[in-house]
Structure formats: C-alpha cells, structure tokens
Design a protein around this motif. Structure first.
Motif: not given
Length: 170
Positions: A111-140
């Motif tokens: 809703e905020r950005f007009g495309f899905p959240f994208i992150i290279a998930v290799k080496g990440l856990t679900a918790d790490m991905i969720a944390d990144s999504m929350q932080k990146r929601m603050m970006n312009t």
C-alpha cells in the motif's frame, strides 16, 4: 574462462535469454538487452551489465520488474527460483500467526510503496526479514524503490552463482 560464459558468449539471443532470463523475476527483457553487450569475461561483468540495465530502465519497466516478485511468506504461485529462495529462509513453514503478521506487513508495504517487499533472503530468517521490512517502511518512496532494485540485483547474483554451463540444465 568460466565455461558458462565461454559458451554463452556464442549463443544466439533465444538461447541466451533462455539461460539468463530467469535471473530477474519474470523479466527476460534484462537478458535480451544484455545479449547485445557480449562478450562477457566474468559472471561479475555480466551481472554488472544486467544490473546497470535494470537501474537505468524507465520507471514503468522497473515497477513491472518489482511487481513481478511474489510477496514473502505468501501462499501464492511463484517461480521455482522464488519458491526455493523462500524455502531456504523458512518462509514456507510459517506458523499461522506468523503468516498472518507477514500478510499484514506485506499489505501495508505494498500500500505504501506500490510493489511487494523485496529482499535477498539467502542467509536470513523469517524474523530478520520481518525486522528489515519494518525498518524499510520508514524509507521514502524513492529510497525504497532504489533499495528494492538493489535487492533484485542481489537476488540475480545469487541465482547466477548457481547456474551451470548447460542452458537445459538450469
């Protein structure tokens, strides 16, 4: 020289796109454009070329590429590459409450950005991905679009690492 690149420098456009068209989710246009820049001496040189094509593409093509990516943790049809990448991060095994939270976060992000959240998930856990999504929601919007495109290029680099020399084997 890398056997994959040695072979691909001689391929016709169709074979080149068949091999490299999957590096960037549902966006064979990247490989089509890169074909014209052959020969490539290293995989890094190929990836740099393809990444530059993505970063310099017009906004409509960039958004099309970003929107081709599946939402993380969603039970949707996706490419074999995305399925494997999400499985590696445990996103295919989310508990019901985790899946609900991911669904809500995905919806808010889209809703905020007009495309899905994208992150290279290799080496990440679900918790790490969720944390990144929350932080990146603050970006312009501009910052996040650039970040998402960089992540798309990282995903392509991981996919390229795993490719063999035979286009039929990939």
């Amino acid at each position: 020289m890398d056997p994959l690149l040695k072979a691909s420098n001689d391929w016709d456009l169709a074979t080149f796109v068949a091999q490299y068209g999957l590096l960037f989710e549902a966006s064979p246009w990247v490989a089509e454009r890169a074909w014209h820049s052959r020969p490539f001496r290293t995989r890094e040189e190929l990836l740099e070329c393809m990444s530059a094509i993505v970063m310099e593409a017009d906004e409509s093509l960039q958004l099309e590429l970003l929107r081709a990516h599946p939402e993380l943790g969603a039970k949707v049809r996706m490419t074999a590459e995305s399925t494997e990448e999400q499985r590696g991060a445990g996103l295919d095994r989310l508990e019901r409450d985790e899946a609900y939270i991911f669904g809500r976060m995905n919806a808010a992000y889209r809703e905020r950005f007009g495309f899905p959240f994208i992150i290279a998930v290799k080496g990440l856990t679900a918790d790490m991905i969720a944390d990144s999504m929350q932080k990146r929601m603050m970006n312009t919007a501009a910052e996040e679009k650039t970040r998402a495109l960089r992540e798309v290029c990282r995903i392509a680099s991981f996919r390229l690492e795993h490719m063999g020399a035979d286009p039929a084997a990939s």
